[in-house]
Design an enzyme around this catalytic site. Structure first.
Site, PDB file in Angstrom:
ATOM      1  N   LYS A  13       0.824  -1.226   0.000  1.00 46.72           N
ATOM      2  CA  LYS A  13       0.000   0.000   0.000  1.00 46.72           C
ATOM      3  C   LYS A  13       0.848   1.261   0.000  1.00 46.72           C
ATOM      4  O   LYS A  13       0.623   2.170  -0.775  1.00 46.72           O
ATOM      5  CB  LYS A  13      -0.819   0.091   1.302  1.00 46.72           C
ATOM      6  N   ARG A  88      -9.391   2.647   8.611  1.00 44.83           N
ATOM      7  CA  ARG A  88      -9.038   1.270   8.941  1.00 44.83           C
ATOM      8  C   ARG A  88     -10.132   0.591   9.761  1.00 44.83           C
ATOM      9  O   ARG A  88      -9.986  -0.579  10.109  1.00 44.83           O
ATOM     10  CB  ARG A  88      -7.754   1.297   9.767  1.00 44.83           C
ATOM     11  N   ARG A 127      11.045  -7.051   5.031  1.00 41.43           N
ATOM     12  CA  ARG A 127      11.077  -5.627   5.404  1.00 41.43           C
ATOM     13  C   ARG A 127      11.684  -5.466   6.802  1.00 41.43           C
ATOM     14  O   ARG A 127      12.382  -4.498   7.081  1.00 41.43           O
ATOM     15  CB  ARG A 127       9.663  -5.046   5.366  1.00 41.43           C
ATOM     16  N   ARG A 133      11.420  -2.092  11.352  1.00 45.58           N
ATOM     17  CA  ARG A 133      10.221  -1.517  11.974  1.00 45.58           C
ATOM     18  C   ARG A 133       9.803  -2.359  13.159  1.00 45.58           C
ATOM     19  O   ARG A 133       9.763  -3.587  13.066  1.00 45.58           O
ATOM     20  CB  ARG A 133       9.096  -1.493  10.927  1.00 45.58           C
ATOM     21  N   ARG A 144      -1.602  -8.118  13.342  1.00 44.48           N
ATOM     22  CA  ARG A 144      -2.076  -7.109  12.386  1.00 44.48           C
ATOM     23  C   ARG A 144      -2.993  -7.717  11.338  1.00 44.48           C
ATOM     24  O   ARG A 144      -3.978  -7.113  10.930  1.00 44.48           O
ATOM     25  CB  ARG A 144      -0.885  -6.424  11.700  1.00 44.48           C
TER      26      ARG A 144
HETATM   27  P1  ADP Z   1       0.809  -1.872   7.717  1.00 47.18           P
HETATM   28  O1  ADP Z   1      -0.248  -1.559   6.722  1.00 47.18           O
HETATM   29  O2  ADP Z   1       2.013  -2.522   7.128  1.00 47.18           O
HETATM   30  O3  ADP Z   1       0.298  -2.643   8.899  1.00 47.18           O
HETATM   31  P2  ADP Z   1       0.936   0.959   8.590  1.00 47.18           P
HETATM   32  O4  ADP Z   1       2.187   1.750   8.497  1.00 47.18           O
HETATM   33  O5  ADP Z   1      -0.188   1.374   7.684  1.00 47.18           O
HETATM   34  O6  ADP Z   1       1.404  -0.527   8.319  1.00 47.18           O
HETATM   35  O7  ADP Z   1       0.390   0.976  10.105  1.00 47.18           O
HETATM   36  C1  ADP Z   1       1.209   0.623  11.187  1.00 47.18           C
HETATM   37  C2  ADP Z   1       0.406   0.652  12.497  1.00 47.18           C
HETATM   38  O8  ADP Z   1      -0.055   1.984  12.766  1.00 47.18           O
HETATM   39  C3  ADP Z   1      -0.865  -0.182  12.537  1.00 47.18           C
HETATM   40  O9  ADP Z   1      -0.603  -1.548  12.829  1.00 47.18           O
HETATM   41  C4  ADP Z   1      -1.659   0.521  13.650  1.00 47.18           C
HETATM   42  O10 ADP Z   1      -1.181   0.186  14.926  1.00 47.18           O
HETATM   43  C5  ADP Z   1      -1.322   1.978  13.413  1.00 47.18           C
HETATM   44  N1  ADP Z   1      -2.322   2.606  12.501  1.00 47.18           N
HETATM   45  C6  ADP Z   1      -2.085   3.035  11.237  1.00 47.18           C
HETATM   46  N2  ADP Z   1      -3.195   3.551  10.682  1.00 47.18           N
HETATM   47  C7  ADP Z   1      -4.170   3.457  11.621  1.00 47.18           C
HETATM   48  C8  ADP Z   1      -5.554   3.785  11.669  1.00 47.18           C
HETATM   49  N3  ADP Z   1      -6.178   4.342  10.612  1.00 47.18           N
HETATM   50  N4  ADP Z   1      -6.239   3.534  12.808  1.00 47.18           N
HETATM   51  C9  ADP Z   1      -5.647   2.990  13.861  1.00 47.18           C
HETATM   52  N5  ADP Z   1      -4.351   2.640  13.902  1.00 47.18           N
HETATM   53  C10 ADP Z   1      -3.619   2.853  12.802  1.00 47.18           C
END
Ligand code: ADP
Length: 195
Positions: A13, A88, A127, A133, A144
């Site tokens: 994404k 999300r 990654r 990370r 997740r």
């Molecule tokens: P990925 O899609 O690889 O899991 P992201 O960088 O999009 O990684 O998100 C990392 C973390 O940030 C998520 O696992 C969550 O804890 C938090 N997060 C990101 N976006 C949201 C959201 N819209 N609502 C709640 N938590 C979020």
């Protein structure tokens, strides 16, 4: 144009959203990156978010919504934005609709990147080696993925029920080819794509 990049953790994404936003000339608004930035700066939001993110859970809706609302109100987002990692949850999607309606706007397209689970795990572990990370562990990833299925997947049903255009894109293969697939679908929906 407001578009949403949707997909499981590890689907690419972020990579695709960044490329596509550049070609559309709109900002890439990445909730995860913004939260990691808050963590790095040690803000109140960052301190609250860090343990939740590390465990693979979701940061509370109200905190994330406030952060995104402020971002969309910045000048560069007037023409639109490509959202990545937001909404999300269904409540986040409902709030986003309300925010956009207030600006006379709406979600024009949801791009759903599709990648099989075994490929996702492979990418996340790779990654982890490269970026380090703190949530890219097998355990963090498993959680997740679970959270994705439980809380995030219903967001697609929400958009489907509201008649929002959803484009499923095969997220496996050459990175450039995937970008072009996404751009073709956006072009088809009337977006102006820069070369
Ligand atoms: P990925 O899609 O690889 O899991 P992201 O960088 O999009 O990684 O998100 C990392 C973390 O940030 C998520 O696992 C969550 O804890 C938090 N997060 C990101 N976006 C949201 C959201 N819209 N609502 C709640 N938590 C979020």
């Amino acid at each position: 144009m407001i578009a949403v990049m949707f997909g499981p953790p590890g689907s690419g994404k972020g990579t695709q959203a960044s490329r596509v936003a550049t070609r559309l000339g709109i900002p890439h608004v990445a909730a995860g990156d913004m939260l990691r930035n808050e963590v790095a700066r040690g803000t109140d939001l960052g301190r609250e978010a860090k343990p939740i993110m590390d465990s693979g859970g979701l940061v509370p809706d109200d905190l994330v919504v406030r952060m995104i609302d402020a971002r969309l109100n910045q000048q560069d987002a007037v023409k639109g934005a490509l959202l990545d990692g937001f909404p999300r949850t269904v409540p986040q999607a409902v709030t986003l609709d309300r925010m956009l309606t207030g600006r006379g706007d709406y979600v024009a397209e949801v791009i759903s990147l599709e990648v099989p689970d075994d490929e996702l795990l492979k990418r996340i572990l790779k990654r982890a080696d490269i970026e380090g990370r703190s949530d890219d562990t097998s355990e963090g990833f498993a959680n997740r993925l679970l959270v994705y299925r439980q809380d995030t997947w219903p967001v697609l049903d929400y958009y489907r029920a509201h008649g929002t255009r959803i484009e499923s894109i095969d997220g496996v293969g050459d990175i450039d080819a995937i970008t072009e697939r996404i751009l073709a679908s956006l072009r088809h929906n009337g977006a102006v794509v820069h070369s």
